[in-house]
Design a protein around this motif. Sequence first.
Motif, PDB file in Angstrom:
ATOM      1  N   GLY A  21       0.799  -1.220   0.000  1.00 60.20           N
ATOM      2  CA  GLY A  21       0.000   0.000   0.000  1.00 60.20           C
ATOM      3  C   GLY A  21       0.830   1.266   0.000  1.00 60.20           C
ATOM      4  N   THR A  22       2.130   1.140   0.315  1.00 62.04           N
ATOM      5  CA  THR A  22       2.998   2.308   0.196  1.00 62.04           C
ATOM      6  C   THR A  22       3.550   2.316  -1.226  1.00 62.04           C
ATOM      7  OG1 THR A  22       4.928   1.128   1.042  1.00 62.04           O
ATOM      8  CG2 THR A  22       3.569   2.297   2.651  1.00 62.04           C
ATOM      9  N   SER A  23       4.649   2.995  -1.441  1.00 62.46           N
ATOM     10  CA  SER A  23       5.206   3.043  -2.792  1.00 62.46           C
ATOM     11  C   SER A  23       6.678   2.639  -2.750  1.00 62.46           C
ATOM     12  CB  SER A  23       5.084   4.451  -3.379  1.00 62.46           C
ATOM     13  OG  SER A  23       5.920   5.357  -2.673  1.00 62.46           O
ATOM     14  N   VAL A  24       7.191   2.318  -3.911  1.00 62.90           N
ATOM     15  CA  VAL A  24       8.617   1.973  -4.019  1.00 62.90           C
ATOM     16  C   VAL A  24       9.461   3.175  -3.587  1.00 62.90           C
ATOM     17  CG1 VAL A  24      10.447   1.331  -5.648  1.00 62.90           C
ATOM     18  CG2 VAL A  24       8.193   0.231  -5.785  1.00 62.90           C
ATOM     19  N   MET A  25       8.987   4.390  -3.878  1.00 61.81           N
ATOM     20  CA  MET A  25       9.687   5.602  -3.424  1.00 61.81           C
ATOM     21  C   MET A  25       9.706   5.670  -1.906  1.00 61.81           C
ATOM     22  SD  MET A  25       8.996   8.759  -1.955  1.00 61.81           S
ATOM     23  CE  MET A  25       7.446   9.507  -2.417  1.00 61.81           C
ATOM     24  N   ARG A  26       8.572   5.463  -1.259  1.00 62.99           N
ATOM     25  CA  ARG A  26       8.519   5.550   0.207  1.00 62.99           C
ATOM     26  C   ARG A  26       9.415   4.484   0.836  1.00 62.99           C
ATOM     27  NH1 ARG A  26       6.420  10.062   1.527  1.00 62.99           N
ATOM     28  NH2 ARG A  26       4.475  10.654   0.542  1.00 62.99           N
ATOM     29  N   GLY A  27       9.449   3.322   0.245  1.00 58.33           N
ATOM     30  CA  GLY A  27      10.341   2.277   0.754  1.00 58.33           C
ATOM     31  C   GLY A  27      11.783   2.727   0.752  1.00 58.33           C
ATOM     32  N   ALA A  28      12.164   3.478  -0.269  1.00 57.31           N
ATOM     33  CA  ALA A  28      13.534   3.986  -0.348  1.00 57.31           C
ATOM     34  C   ALA A  28      13.767   5.084   0.683  1.00 57.31           C
ATOM     35  CB  ALA A  28      13.803   4.521  -1.759  1.00 57.31           C
ATOM     36  N   VAL A  29      12.864   6.036   0.745  1.00 56.94           N
ATOM     37  CA  VAL A  29      13.039   7.177   1.657  1.00 56.94           C
ATOM     38  C   VAL A  29      13.057   6.705   3.116  1.00 56.94           C
ATOM     39  CG1 VAL A  29      11.952   9.300   2.497  1.00 56.94           C
ATOM     40  CG2 VAL A  29      12.106   8.854   0.035  1.00 56.94           C
ATOM     41  N   PHE A  30      12.142   5.832   3.486  1.00 52.59           N
ATOM     42  CA  PHE A  30      12.065   5.374   4.877  1.00 52.59           C
ATOM     43  C   PHE A  30      13.293   4.558   5.277  1.00 52.59           C
ATOM     44  CE2 PHE A  30       7.138   5.500   4.746  1.00 52.59           C
ATOM     45  CZ  PHE A  30       7.161   6.847   5.060  1.00 52.59           C
ATOM     46  N   ASN A  31      13.979   4.020   4.302  1.00 49.35           N
ATOM     47  CA  ASN A  31      15.145   3.173   4.604  1.00 49.35           C
ATOM     48  C   ASN A  31      16.468   3.834   4.196  1.00 49.35           C
ATOM     49  OD1 ASN A  31      14.090   0.431   5.627  1.00 49.35           O
ATOM     50  ND2 ASN A  31      12.741   0.913   3.916  1.00 49.35           N
ATOM     51  N   ASP A  32      16.426   5.139   3.947  1.00 47.23           N
ATOM     52  CA  ASP A  32      17.647   5.891   3.613  1.00 47.23           C
ATOM     53  C   ASP A  32      18.419   5.275   2.448  1.00 47.23           C
ATOM     54  OD1 ASP A  32      17.272   7.830   5.632  1.00 47.23           O
ATOM     55  OD2 ASP A  32      18.115   6.456   7.125  1.00 47.23           O
ATOM     56  N   ILE A  33      17.682   4.878   1.440  1.00 46.31           N
ATOM     57  CA  ILE A  33      18.314   4.339   0.238  1.00 46.31           C
ATOM     58  C   ILE A  33      18.882   5.508  -0.569  1.00 46.31           C
ATOM     59  CG2 ILE A  33      17.909   3.112  -1.941  1.00 46.31           C
ATOM     60  CD1 ILE A  33      17.472   1.254   0.439  1.00 46.31           C
ATOM     61  N   GLU A  34      20.124   5.409  -0.966  1.00 46.14           N
ATOM     62  CA  GLU A  34      20.718   6.484  -1.755  1.00 46.14           C
ATOM     63  C   GLU A  34      20.156   6.455  -3.184  1.00 46.14           C
ATOM     64  OE1 GLU A  34      24.823   5.877  -3.398  1.00 46.14           O
ATOM     65  OE2 GLU A  34      24.851   4.215  -1.969  1.00 46.14           O
ATOM     66  N   GLY A  35      20.063   7.656  -3.774  1.00 45.04           N
ATOM     67  CA  GLY A  35      19.680   7.711  -5.180  1.00 45.04           C
ATOM     68  C   GLY A  35      18.233   8.044  -5.445  1.00 45.04           C
ATOM     69  N   ILE A  36      17.425   8.197  -4.384  1.00 45.46           N
ATOM     70  CA  ILE A  36      16.030   8.620  -4.553  1.00 45.46           C
ATOM     71  C   ILE A  36      15.870   9.926  -3.786  1.00 45.46           C
ATOM     72  CG2 ILE A  36      13.602   8.092  -4.111  1.00 45.46           C
ATOM     73  CD1 ILE A  36      14.604   6.073  -5.997  1.00 45.46           C
ATOM     74  N   VAL A  37      15.514  11.009  -4.479  1.00 41.18           N
ATOM     75  CA  VAL A  37      15.381  12.315  -3.829  1.00 41.18           C
ATOM     76  C   VAL A  37      13.923  12.582  -3.436  1.00 41.18           C
ATOM     77  CG1 VAL A  37      15.699  14.794  -4.134  1.00 41.18           C
ATOM     78  CG2 VAL A  37      17.409  13.192  -5.031  1.00 41.18           C
ATOM     79  N   ALA A  38      13.014  12.406  -4.363  1.00 41.21           N
ATOM     80  CA  ALA A  38      11.569  12.557  -4.104  1.00 41.21           C
ATOM     81  C   ALA A  38      11.223  13.947  -3.581  1.00 41.21           C
ATOM     82  CB  ALA A  38      11.085  11.471  -3.148  1.00 41.21           C
ATOM     83  N   GLN A  39      11.647  14.959  -4.297  1.00 41.24           N
ATOM     84  CA  GLN A  39      11.433  16.350  -3.867  1.00 41.24           C
ATOM     85  C   GLN A  39       9.969  16.710  -3.664  1.00 41.24           C
ATOM     86  OE1 GLN A  39      13.515  18.429  -6.978  1.00 41.24           O
ATOM     87  NE2 GLN A  39      15.278  18.858  -5.663  1.00 41.24           N
TER      88      GLN A  39
END
Length: 107
Positions: A21-39
Amino acid sequence: MPKITYISAGGTERTVDVPVGTSVMRGAVFNDIEGIVAQCGGNAQCATCHVYVDDTAVGTLDPRQPGEDRLLDYTVCPRRPTSRLSCQLKVTEAMDGLIVHTPERQD
Ligand code: FES
């Protein structure tokens, strides 16, 4: 919970649990994955959540909506046939094992 693997342009690989129900972007941001900014915070306005979906997932994801398709013309790194906006990839159980590659730059 589905596991998604993010691979950076430099080859750093991380696999994290991302809630349905979340997004692939949120998964990155919540886990401090480098390479996703999501301004824009997932509002499909910035294209800084650009990812390249791994070839193994081609044809398994919902198709791009017109707004996503248009915005992908404005990514910093070149658009490819596998390009997606990760904020528009809503996570489902079927996405367990998904691999995405982050581009060299987002802005
Ligand atoms: Fe801005 Fe995806 S976070 S377009």
